[in-house]
Design a protein around this motif. Structure first.
Motif, mmCIF file in Angstrom:
data_model
loop_
_atom_site.group_PDB
_atom_site.id
_atom_site.type_symbol
_atom_site.label_atom_id
_atom_site.label_comp_id
_atom_site.label_asym_id
_atom_site.label_seq_id
_atom_site.Cartn_x
_atom_site.Cartn_y
_atom_site.Cartn_z
ATOM 1 N N ILE A 87 44.210 45.899 50.063
ATOM 2 C CA ILE A 87 43.141 45.280 49.293
ATOM 3 C C ILE A 87 43.778 44.199 48.434
ATOM 4 O O ILE A 87 44.745 44.454 47.708
ATOM 5 C CB ILE A 87 42.407 46.308 48.407
ATOM 6 C CG1 ILE A 87 41.764 47.390 49.277
ATOM 7 C CG2 ILE A 87 41.365 45.610 47.528
ATOM 8 C CD1 ILE A 87 41.226 48.573 48.501
ATOM 9 N N VAL A 88 43.269 42.995 48.546
ATOM 10 C CA VAL A 88 43.754 41.866 47.753
ATOM 11 C C VAL A 88 42.687 41.561 46.702
ATOM 12 O O VAL A 88 41.517 41.367 47.036
ATOM 13 C CB VAL A 88 44.000 40.631 48.643
ATOM 14 C CG1 VAL A 88 44.457 39.451 47.792
ATOM 15 C CG2 VAL A 88 45.013 40.944 49.741
ATOM 16 N N PHE A 89 43.114 41.523 45.457
ATOM 17 C CA PHE A 89 42.209 41.212 44.357
ATOM 18 C C PHE A 89 42.609 39.874 43.755
ATOM 19 O O PHE A 89 43.753 39.689 43.327
ATOM 20 C CB PHE A 89 42.258 42.297 43.282
ATOM 21 C CG PHE A 89 41.411 41.978 42.090
ATOM 22 C CD1 PHE A 89 40.028 42.043 42.169
ATOM 23 C CD2 PHE A 89 41.991 41.607 40.884
ATOM 24 C CE1 PHE A 89 39.234 41.730 41.073
ATOM 25 C CE2 PHE A 89 41.211 41.299 39.787
ATOM 26 C CZ PHE A 89 39.827 41.366 39.885
ATOM 27 N N LEU A 90 41.675 38.931 43.752
ATOM 28 C CA LEU A 90 41.904 37.618 43.145
ATOM 29 C C LEU A 90 41.269 37.584 41.765
ATOM 30 O O LEU A 90 40.079 37.873 41.625
ATOM 31 C CB LEU A 90 41.252 36.510 43.980
ATOM 32 C CG LEU A 90 41.954 36.055 45.238
ATOM 33 C CD1 LEU A 90 41.165 34.915 45.889
ATOM 34 C CD2 LEU A 90 43.368 35.607 44.958
ATOM 35 N N TYR A 91 42.059 37.245 40.773
ATOM 36 C CA TYR A 91 41.502 37.022 39.443
ATOM 37 C C TYR A 91 41.631 35.546 39.113
ATOM 38 O O TYR A 91 42.709 34.951 39.206
ATOM 39 C CB TYR A 91 42.187 37.847 38.349
ATOM 40 C CG TYR A 91 41.564 37.525 37.017
ATOM 41 C CD1 TYR A 91 40.339 38.079 36.678
ATOM 42 C CD2 TYR A 91 42.139 36.606 36.150
ATOM 43 C CE1 TYR A 91 39.708 37.740 35.484
ATOM 44 C CE2 TYR A 91 41.522 36.260 34.948
ATOM 45 C CZ TYR A 91 40.308 36.835 34.634
ATOM 46 O OH TYR A 91 39.675 36.487 33.469
ATOM 47 N N THR A 92 40.514 34.965 38.701
ATOM 48 C CA THR A 92 40.446 33.549 38.338
ATOM 49 C C THR A 92 39.747 33.442 36.991
ATOM 50 O O THR A 92 38.674 34.032 36.812
ATOM 51 C CB THR A 92 39.664 32.767 39.422
ATOM 52 O OG1 THR A 92 40.263 33.016 40.688
ATOM 53 C CG2 THR A 92 39.661 31.288 39.140
ATOM 54 N N PRO A 93 40.324 32.698 36.050
ATOM 55 C CA PRO A 93 39.678 32.552 34.735
ATOM 56 C C PRO A 93 38.261 31.985 34.851
ATOM 57 O O PRO A 93 37.952 31.206 35.761
ATOM 58 C CB PRO A 93 40.600 31.574 33.990
ATOM 59 C CG PRO A 93 41.912 31.674 34.692
ATOM 60 C CD PRO A 93 41.595 31.975 36.125
#
Length: 179
Positions: A87-93
């Protein structure tokens, strides 16, 4: 090599973009959760498909040796979780996400999202909803909800920066896969 990868994050974080690039790199099909979550309607994104139907349609696609699934399954997709190798989790402001979302809405729908346009109210409500992602007590899709969901998964979780380039993100996933 088998690779069953789920990429998730907030709307506008780059999940679909990374999914397409990673699928191309792996020679794997990409599936987007929105294609299964929403009924095809005009205007789009107005009628949710029943959960059992979503799961059946999506489950039929997630059978091959490799695939990439982009989007959020939190709250309804738990029966599919055992199929994930990573599982890849992308966090972007928020400021970056919201800028991307406003541009995407304008590109997709043009004048239809302007005041008086047929999609104005839907677009406004969507952007308001998306802007609340980082609020700790927001009941919709949120960072807090994603973090709780990620902590409960048995598949490994790779957290990536949604501001880094897509090429850097793909390289990070490939490195994690060990290929």
């Amino acid at each position: 090599m088998t690779a069953h990868i789920h990429i998730t994050g907030a709307s506008g974080s780059g999940v679909t973009t990374l999914g397409a690039a990673l699928a191309a790199r792996l020679g794997a099909p990409q599936f987007d959760v929105d294609d299964f979550y929403w009924m095809p309607t005009v205007p789009p994104f107005t009628d949710k498909r029943p959960v059992a139907e979503r799961l059946a349609l999506l489950g039929d696609r997630l059978l091959g040796d490799k695939w990439v699934l982009s989007g959020s399954l939190v709250g309804w997709g738990d029966p599919l979780m055992p199929r994930f190798d990573l599982i890849v989790f992308l966090y972007t402001p928020a400021d970056v996400r919201m800028s991307r979302l406003r541009a995407r809405e304008a590109d997709r729908y043009g004048a239809a999202i302007e005041p008086g346009g047929v999609m104005h109210e839907n677009s406004r409500a969507f952007l308001e909803w998306a802007d609340r992602y980082d609020e700790p007590h927001f009941e919709g899709r949120s960072l807090a909800m994603h973090n709780r969901w990620l902590a409960a998964q048995s598949a490994p979780v790779l957290r990536l920066d949604g501001v880094s380039t897509t090429a850097e993100q793909v390289a990070g996933v490939i490195e994690r896969l060990g290929t």
